[in-house]
Every structure is written in structure tokens, then in C-alpha cells.
Design a protein around this motif. Structure first.
Motif, short mmCIF file in Angstrom:
data_model
loop_
_atom_site.label_atom_id
_atom_site.label_comp_id
_atom_site.label_asym_id
_atom_site.label_seq_id
_atom_site.Cartn_x
_atom_site.Cartn_y
_atom_site.Cartn_z
N UNK A 185 0.84 -1.21 0.00
CA UNK A 185 0.00 0.00 0.00
C UNK A 185 0.87 1.25 0.00
N UNK A 186 2.04 1.10 0.59
CA UNK A 186 3.03 2.18 0.61
C UNK A 186 4.31 1.55 0.07
N UNK A 187 4.91 2.17 -0.95
CA UNK A 187 6.00 1.52 -1.68
C UNK A 187 7.16 2.48 -1.92
N UNK A 188 8.33 1.94 -2.25
CA UNK A 188 9.41 2.81 -2.70
C UNK A 188 8.96 3.51 -4.00
N UNK A 189 9.49 4.69 -4.27
CA UNK A 189 9.01 5.47 -5.41
C UNK A 189 9.05 4.71 -6.73
N UNK A 190 10.03 3.81 -6.89
CA UNK A 190 10.11 3.11 -8.18
C UNK A 190 8.90 2.19 -8.42
N UNK A 191 8.14 1.88 -7.37
CA UNK A 191 6.90 1.12 -7.59
C UNK A 191 5.67 2.03 -7.62
N UNK A 192 5.86 3.31 -7.35
CA UNK A 192 4.72 4.25 -7.33
C UNK A 192 4.38 4.73 -8.73
N UNK A 193 3.46 5.70 -8.83
CA UNK A 193 3.05 6.22 -10.13
C UNK A 193 4.15 7.10 -10.70
N UNK A 194 4.63 6.80 -11.90
CA UNK A 194 5.66 7.59 -12.59
C UNK A 194 6.89 7.83 -11.71
N UNK A 195 7.21 6.85 -10.86
CA UNK A 195 8.34 6.95 -9.94
C UNK A 195 8.23 8.17 -9.01
N UNK A 196 7.03 8.63 -8.79
CA UNK A 196 6.88 9.89 -8.05
C UNK A 196 6.02 9.79 -6.80
N UNK A 197 5.39 8.64 -6.57
CA UNK A 197 4.58 8.53 -5.35
C UNK A 197 5.03 7.34 -4.51
N UNK A 198 4.84 7.47 -3.21
CA UNK A 198 5.04 6.31 -2.33
C UNK A 198 3.68 5.75 -1.93
N UNK A 199 2.63 6.53 -2.19
CA UNK A 199 1.29 5.97 -1.99
C UNK A 199 1.05 5.00 -3.14
N UNK A 200 0.29 3.95 -2.86
CA UNK A 200 0.06 2.94 -3.90
C UNK A 200 -1.33 2.35 -3.73
N UNK A 201 -2.31 3.23 -3.76
CA UNK A 201 -3.69 2.79 -3.58
C UNK A 201 -4.08 1.82 -4.70
#
Ligand SMILES: *[C@@H]1O[C@H](CO)[C@@H](O)[C@H](O)[C@H]1NC(C)=O
Ligand SMILES: *[C@@H]1O[C@H](CO)[C@@H](O)[C@H](O)[C@H]1NC(C)=O
Ligand SMILES: *[C@@H]1O[C@H](CO)[C@@H](O)[C@H](O)[C@H]1NC(C)=O
Ligand SMILES: *[C@@H]1O[C@H](CO)[C@@H](O)[C@H](O)[C@H]1NC(C)=O
Ligand SMILES: *[C@@H]1O[C@H](CO)[C@@H](O)[C@H](O)[C@H]1NC(C)=O
Ligand SMILES: *[C@@H]1O[C@H](CO)[C@@H](O)[C@H](O)[C@H]1NC(C)=O
Ligand SMILES: *[C@@H]1O[C@H](CO)[C@@H](O)[C@H](O)[C@H]1NC(C)=O
Length: 268
Positions: A200-216
Motif C-alpha cells: 500500500x506504501x512503496x518505494x518510489x520506483x513502484x509508485x506512479x511515474x516513480x513519483x509517489x510512495x502511496x500505492x492505492x
């Protein structure tokens, strides 16, 4: 239809999801009683959502029977949704020898949503992989309708789960975010095809466009839904990392000619 067996395996996954609720009464399918399914001690809001999603799966089965060559009643493999099944998964995910007390998926909202989200995620991923194989306009429309509905349902569950990310999974010391992270990690390991389940919370490389740590909403590098194929799904739902070695949610294996071909071919 690309292959009926392919469709059949998918259908059984749909049926397995509806088994998480009390929808059998209206189902056009024969359900062997799932092993030990205590009433979930979840709150009213979650219970209502789960019931709605489960009943919708019953409608999907009716539409499948109406559109394809499959006839009701449809058989489904034995499903083991015992407390022990999920306890084993969570224990394994945390690398624990044992959990005291045992992890009960039916204990509270956090525990139940994790399991419902995981099952729903697999179904959505399987549909995503299946869509390109579907031949025929009516069949394509059917699968599109099911997929979008299932993905919406997954989103609702994931949103509920995301809102609880910082909540402790009582009575344990870890929070919901950690539970989802560790079990996603285990799912990826069992599937053997890279990272397709995400926390649900991830390193940025798994987030949207490498820009989020949220991962809803979990998604790949271009924010496309991840696809998983038959053998990956089997490795995961068996909990063995081996598509021909039953266990976990399906202790007696799977139904359908596709599964028989996988077994006959030794395609672990
Ligand atoms: C079955 O399919 C036919 C033709 O597509 C449709 O007209 C009918 O409404 C469907 N019945 C149900 C119960 O979905
Ligand atoms: C489906 O699989 C179960 C094992 O889980 C088996 O007992 C049953 O006979 C199978 N049914 C069909 C129709 O293949
Ligand atoms: C269900 O799973 C649990 C844990 O793996 C196991 O103890 C139990 O025997 C299983 N039941 C069946 C019918 O396989
Ligand atoms: C997740 O799994 C990867 C390998 O698959 C491992 O390197 C990493 O340490 C794991 N992370 C956690 C938090 O378990
Ligand atoms: C779990 O969290 C760790 C630490 O933030 C991270 O490296 C890993 O990618 C996460 N795993 C998943 C599947 O989200
Ligand atoms: C995100 O990072 C990966 C490397 O981790 C890179 O391959 C990719 O191009 C990056 N995506 C964007 C949109 O910057
Ligand atoms: C997978 O399980 C089958 C049946 O238990 C076994 O014959 C096969 O060797 C296993 N494959 C691997 C890669 O462990």
C-alpha cells in the motif's frame, strides 16, 4: 472462445470469490462446502460490501452460462478457506515459525480485507491476462463486463484497505500496510514472475511515474494492470510455488482440462 478449458479455470476463480460470502443459495453452481468458514467478525460496512461483490459474482456466473457453451450446474473444486490456510500464508510471509495466536482472517476488518483484497487482485490479474485470448464479440463483451466490474470491486476493497494502512492488525504488533507488503512479497515469490503484487506504501520506483510512495492502485511501470497467467495463479493459490502441487486454498487441485493439461505436461 479461445479455449473452453481456459474459460473454465477462470470461471472457477470467480466461483471461489463468491465463496467468501453466503451467496450459494442463489448460485447456479454446485458448491462443495468450503472447509470451515466461520462467520467473519467484520464490521457492517465491510460485510455489506463483501456481500454485494459476492452476489455480483453470482450474476457473472449466470451470464457466463447464458453466453458460453457451459451448462449449469458448474462444478467447482474443493476450497479450503480455513483459518489455518491463511495463518500458514501469513506465517510464511513474515518468515515466522509460528504466530501466537494464529492469524485469523475472520477476526477483524484489517485481517479480512487483506484476504479479500488478495483474492480479488488475483482474479483481476487473471482476467487481464485472459482478455487477449477471447474470441467472439459476445464473449469479449462478457469478459469486458466481468473484468471492469471485478476491477471496480477490487478497487473498493483496496481503497478500504488503503485507509487502514496504518492500523494495527490486532492482536499483532504489525500494521495493515506491513501485512499487505509482506504477503505481496510472498505472492510474488510464489508466482515466480517478478513483482506484480505491491504494498500500500512503496518505494518510489513502484509508485506512479516513480513519483509517489502511496500505492492505492497497484500497477506496472506504465500504470497498466498487471496480468498473471494460469500457472502463476495456481502456484500462488496452492501456496506451493508449483502449479502441479496442490495445497493452500485448493488442497485437492483444480478442475478443468486446462489444469489436467498442466498436470500432464508437468508444467510446474
Ligand atoms: C441471455 O442472453 C440473451 C441473448 O444475449 C439475452 O437476451 C438474455 O437477456 C440473457 N438472459 C440472462 C438471464 O442474462
Ligand atoms: C473437481 O475437483 C475436485 C477436487 O477439488 C474433484 O473432487 C471433483 O471430482 C472435480 N469435479 C469435476 C467435475 O471435475
Ligand atoms: C485445510 O487446511 C488446513 C491448513 O492447511 C489443514 O489443516 C486442513 O486439514 C485442510 N482441510 C482439508 C480438507 O484439506
Ligand atoms: C521482498 O522480497 C524481496 C525478494 O523477492 C526481498 O529482497 C525483500 O527483502 C523482501 N522485502 C520484505 C520487506 O520482505
Ligand atoms: C515492501 O516494502 C519494502 C520496503 O519498503 C520494499 O522494498 C518492497 O518493494 C515492498 N514490497 C512490495 C511487494 O510492495
Ligand atoms: C522509473 O524508474 C525506472 C527505473 O527504476 C525507469 O526504468 C523508468 O523509466 C522510470 N519511469 C519514469 C516515468 O520516469
Ligand atoms: C512440482 O510438483 C510436482 C508434483 O508434486 C512434482 O512432481 C514436481 O517435481 C514439482 N516441480 C518442481 C519444480 O519442484
Amino acid at each position: 472462445m479461445a479455449s473452453r478449458s481456459c474459460f473454465y479455470a477462470f470461471l472457477l476463480l470467480v466461483a471461489s470469490q463468491s465463496a467468501m460470502i453466503e451467496a450459494e443459495a442463489e448460485a447456479e453452481i454446485v458448491l462443495p462446502p468450503p472447509q470451515c468458514r466461520p462467520n467473519a467478525l467484520v464490521g457492517n460496512e465491510i460485510r455489506t460490501i463483501i456481500q454485494e461483490l459476492g452476489l455480483q459474482s453470482v450474476g457473472h456466473l449466470r451470464a457466463i452460462v447464458n453466453t458460453t457453451l457451459l451448462n449449469a450446474p458448474l462444478a467447482r473444486p474443493q476450497i479450503n478457506m480455513s483459518v489455518e490456510t491463511f495463518n500458514t500464508i501469513v506465517k510464511q510471509a513474515f518468515g515466522f515459525y509460528q504466530l501466537i495466536p494464529a492469524f485469523s482472517v475472520y477476526r477483524n476488518d484489517e485481517s479480512f480485507l487483506y484476504a479479500a483484497g488478495a483474492v480479488s487482485s488475483l482474479l483481476q490479474q487473471y482476467l487481464t491476462g485472459l482478455i487477449p485470448q477471447i474470441i467472439g464479440f459476445a464473449e469479449q463483451q462478457l469478459v469486458a463486463g466481468i473484468t471492469v466490474n471485478e476491477a471496480t470491486g477490487f478497487g473498493v476493497l483496496r481503497g478500504q484497505l488503503y485507509a487502514l494502512a496504518d492500523e494495527r492488525v490486532s492482536p499483532f504488533g504489525f500494521d495493515t500496510g506491513t501485512l499487505v507488503n509482506r504477503t505481496a512479497n510472498l505472492t510474488n515469490q510464489l508466482g515466480g514472475c517478478g513483482v506484480k503484487d505491491e504494498g500500500l506504501v512503496v518505494p518510489e520506483e513502484l509508485g506512479a511515474e516513480n513519483r509517489t510512495t502511496t500505492n492505492a492502485v497497484p500497477a506496472d511501470i506504465n500504470s497498466l494492470a498487471y496480468a498473471r497467467y494460469e500457472r502463476e495463479i495456481l502456484r500462488i493459490v496452492f501456496g506451493t510455488g508449483n502449479a502441479t502441487k496442490p495445497g493452500g486454498l485448493f488442497p485437492n487441485g483444480f478442475n478443468g482440462t486446462l489444469y489436467q493439461q498442466i498436470v500432464a505436461g508437468g508444467l510446474s
